[in-house]
Scaffold this motif. Structure first.
Motif, PDB file in Angstrom:
ATOM      1  N   UNK A 317       0.945  -1.081  -0.071  1.00 23.00           N
ATOM      2  CA  UNK A 317       0.108   0.089   0.066  1.00 23.00           C
ATOM      3  C   UNK A 317       0.891   1.186   0.148  1.00 23.00           C
ATOM      4  N   UNK A 318       0.238   2.493  -0.428  1.00 20.59           N
ATOM      5  CA  UNK A 318       0.992   3.725  -0.564  1.00 20.59           C
ATOM      6  C   UNK A 318       1.648   4.198   0.710  1.00 20.59           C
ATOM      7  N   UNK A 319       0.894   3.892   1.779  1.00 19.48           N
ATOM      8  CA  UNK A 319       1.090   4.387   3.091  1.00 19.48           C
ATOM      9  C   UNK A 319       2.170   3.653   3.877  1.00 19.48           C
ATOM     10  N   UNK A 320       2.583   2.456   3.345  1.00 22.34           N
ATOM     11  CA  UNK A 320       3.361   1.524   3.904  1.00 22.34           C
ATOM     12  C   UNK A 320       4.894   2.307   4.216  1.00 22.34           C
ATOM     13  N   UNK A 321       5.393   2.965   3.209  1.00 27.93           N
ATOM     14  CA  UNK A 321       6.512   3.653   3.114  1.00 27.93           C
ATOM     15  C   UNK A 321       6.578   4.708   4.512  1.00 27.93           C
ATOM     16  N   UNK A 322       5.599   5.533   4.421  1.00 28.34           N
ATOM     17  CA  UNK A 322       5.276   6.551   5.430  1.00 28.34           C
ATOM     18  C   UNK A 322       5.268   5.871   6.821  1.00 28.34           C
ATOM     19  N   UNK A 323       4.534   4.758   6.958  1.00 26.86           N
ATOM     20  CA  UNK A 323       4.537   3.904   8.268  1.00 26.86           C
ATOM     21  C   UNK A 323       5.927   3.439   8.342  1.00 26.86           C
TER      22      UNK A 323
END
Length: 399
Positions: A317-323
Motif C-alpha cells: 500500500x502507498x502508506x506503508x513507506x510512511x509507516x
C-alpha cells in the motif's frame, strides 16, 4: 518409549512453571493458548518423527555423531558441530535414545514459539483479524510449516529459539540481559552469518526508530552488537571460506555460485541462480506453490505459502513507506533482519526442500512487520473516530 513418556511429563511440568513465571510478568500471558500450542507442536513432533522413519533425515546423523567421540569439547564450535555439542551430554551422560533427543529439541523449538508469542503480544496489544475471522497472532503461531521444521533434532529448533529470545529481549535489554545473551549465543554458534544480520538490524533499528532512547541504552546496544561482530568476524567469514579474502564481493559471488550449484543437484532443484533478484526473493519467500510442489509435503507447504503471499499483499500500500519512516525499533529491526537474510540466502539456495526449511527461521519477522502495520492502521482509525466524536460533542455543548 517409557523414557520418552517420562521426558514428556517432565517437559510438561517445566512448561507450567515457565507459564506461571511469565504470567506474573505479563498480565496478558495466556496459559491456555500456550498449552494448546504445545499439544499442536507435539503433533508435528510425531509427524516429523514418522517422516524421518521413511525418509532421509539429518536428525539421524545428529544423533549418531555425538556417540562416536568421548570428548565433549571436541564438538565445541559453530554450525553443525554446535548441535552435536548441545546434544552430547544428553545422549552420552543421560543416555537419551533417538526419540528422547528428538523430543528435547522439539521442545526447544516450542519454546521459540512461546517467545514469539511474547514478542508479538507485548509490542502489539491490538487484536487484528485477517481473512475475515482469523486472529492474526493465533494464525501465525499455528502455521504448520513453522512447527514441522522446528520439531526435530537439528539446527531448526534452537536457531528459532535463539532468534525469538533475542527479539523478545531487545525491547528491554537491561532487565532481560540473560535472555538477550543466551539468544545471541544460540544464533551465533548455530548460524554465524545470521548473527551478522541480527546485529545489523538491531543497530539500524536503534539508529532510526521513533522512540526516544537514552544515550546510555543506545551506547550499550551499539557497543554490544558492533563489538560482538568485530570479535567473531573471522568465524562469520570462515563459514564461506572468506576469512583471507582480498575481494569479498567477488569471492562471495564465487562461493554463492558453487553453493547454489551443489544444492540444485539435491532433489528438488530449481534454477534460481539464473533468476533476476525479484524472482529470487519471490521463490525464497513464497515457493513452492501448487504448480511446483515437490510431493505431498510440498502441496501442504503450498497452502501455507499462499497464506504468506496473501498477507504480504496487505503491506503493498502507498502508506506503508510512511509507516516505516515513523515505525519503532522493533519494526525496523525485524524488516532489516528479514531482508538481509533473504538477500543472502537467495544467492545460495536452489533447492525447494532446503528453502522450505531455511525460511522458517526468518518469516516471523515479516509477519511481525505486517501485523504491526495493520495494528497501527486500526489504532489510527480508532483515534480518528474518537477525535471526531469529541469534536461533535463540543459542538453540541456550544449550541
Amino acid at each position: 518409549m517409557l523414557g520418552t513418556l517420562v521426558l514428556l511429563l517432565i517437559l510438561f511440568g517445566i512448561n507450567q512453571a515457565v507459564y506461571n513465571g511469565l504470567s506474573k510478568k505479563h498480565s496478558w500471558f495466556s496459559k491456555g493458548l500456550m498449552n494448546n500450542l504445545f499439544l499442536y507442536h507435539l503433533f508435528f513432533f510425531g509427524v516429523y518423527y514418522t517422516y524421518a522413519a521413511f525418509n532421509r533425515s539429518d536428525s539421524k546423523a545428529y544423533f549418531e555423531r555425538p556417540q562416536l567421540i568421548d570428548d565433549w569439547f571436541s564438538f565445541y564450535g559453530t554450525s553443525t558441530t554446535f548441535i552435536d555439542f548441545l546434544s552430547w551430554p544428553f545422549i552420552n551422560f543421560l543416555s537419551f535414545n533417538y526419540e528422547m533427543a528428538m523430543l528435547l529439541f522439539s521442545w526447544l523449538g516450542y519454546l521459540g514459539f512461546v517467545y514469539a508469542y511474547m514478542f508479538f503480544r507485548e509490542n502489539i496489544p491490538i487484536k487484528i483479524n485477517v481473512f475475515k475471522n482469523f486472529d492474526f497472532l493465533v494464525l501465525t503461531l499455528f502455521l504448520p510449516n513453522m512447527h514441522f521444521w522446528t520439531a526435530s533434532l537439528g539446527k531448526g529448533a534452537p536457531i528459532f529459539l535463539g532468534l525469538m529470545m533475542f527479539a523478545y529481549a531487545i525491547k528491554k535489554p537491561k532487565s532481560r540481559l540473560f535472555t538477550l545473551i543466551l539468544g545471541s549465543i544460540l544464533i551465533y554458534f548455530i548460524r554465524p552469518h545470521v548473527f551478522l544480520f541480527v546485529a545489523a538490524g538491531t543497530v539500524l533499528g536503534y539508529m532510526t526508530g521513533r522512540e526516544k532512547i537514552s544515550f546510555g541504552k543506545k551506547l550499550m546496544i551499539y557497543a554490544g552488537m558492533i563489538g560482538g561482530l568485530l570479535l567473531v568476524q573471522d568465524q562469520i567469514l570462515g563459514m564461506a571460506g572468506l576469512e583471507d579474502s582480498e575481494n569479498l564481493v567477488s569471492d562471495f559471488e564465487d562461493f554463492s555460485e558453487d553453493r547454489a550449484g551443489g544444492l540444485s543437484n539435491s532433489g528438488s532443484g530449481v534454477a534460481i541462480a539464473n533468476y533476476p533478484l525479484p524472482l529470487k526473493l519471490f521463490t525464497f519467500w513464497f515457493r513452492p506453490l501448487f504448480f511446483d510442489a515437490p510431493g505431498l509435503l510440498g502441496l501442504i507447504v503450498s497452502v501455507e505459502n499462499l497464506i504468506y503471499l496473501l498477507l504480504f499483499f496487505k503491506i503493498l500500500k502507498k502508506d506503508f513507506i510512511s509507516f516505516l519512516k515513523s515505525s519503532p525499533v522493533t519494526v525496523k529491526m525485524s524488516l532489516t533482519l528479514f531482508l538481509l537474510s533473504s538477500f543472502a540466502l537467495t544467492f545460495v539456495m536452489s533447492n525447494l526442500g532446503i528453502i522450505m526449511r531455511q525460511k522458517s527461521m526468518v518469516m516471523y519477522f515479516l509477519f511481525f512487520v505486517i501485523y504491526y502495520y495493520l495494528a497501527q492502521k486500526k489504532y489510527d482509525k480508532i483515534v480518528k473516530i474518537k477525535r471526531l466524536r469529541m469534536k461533535r460533542n463540543r459542538e453540541l455543548v456550544i449550541e
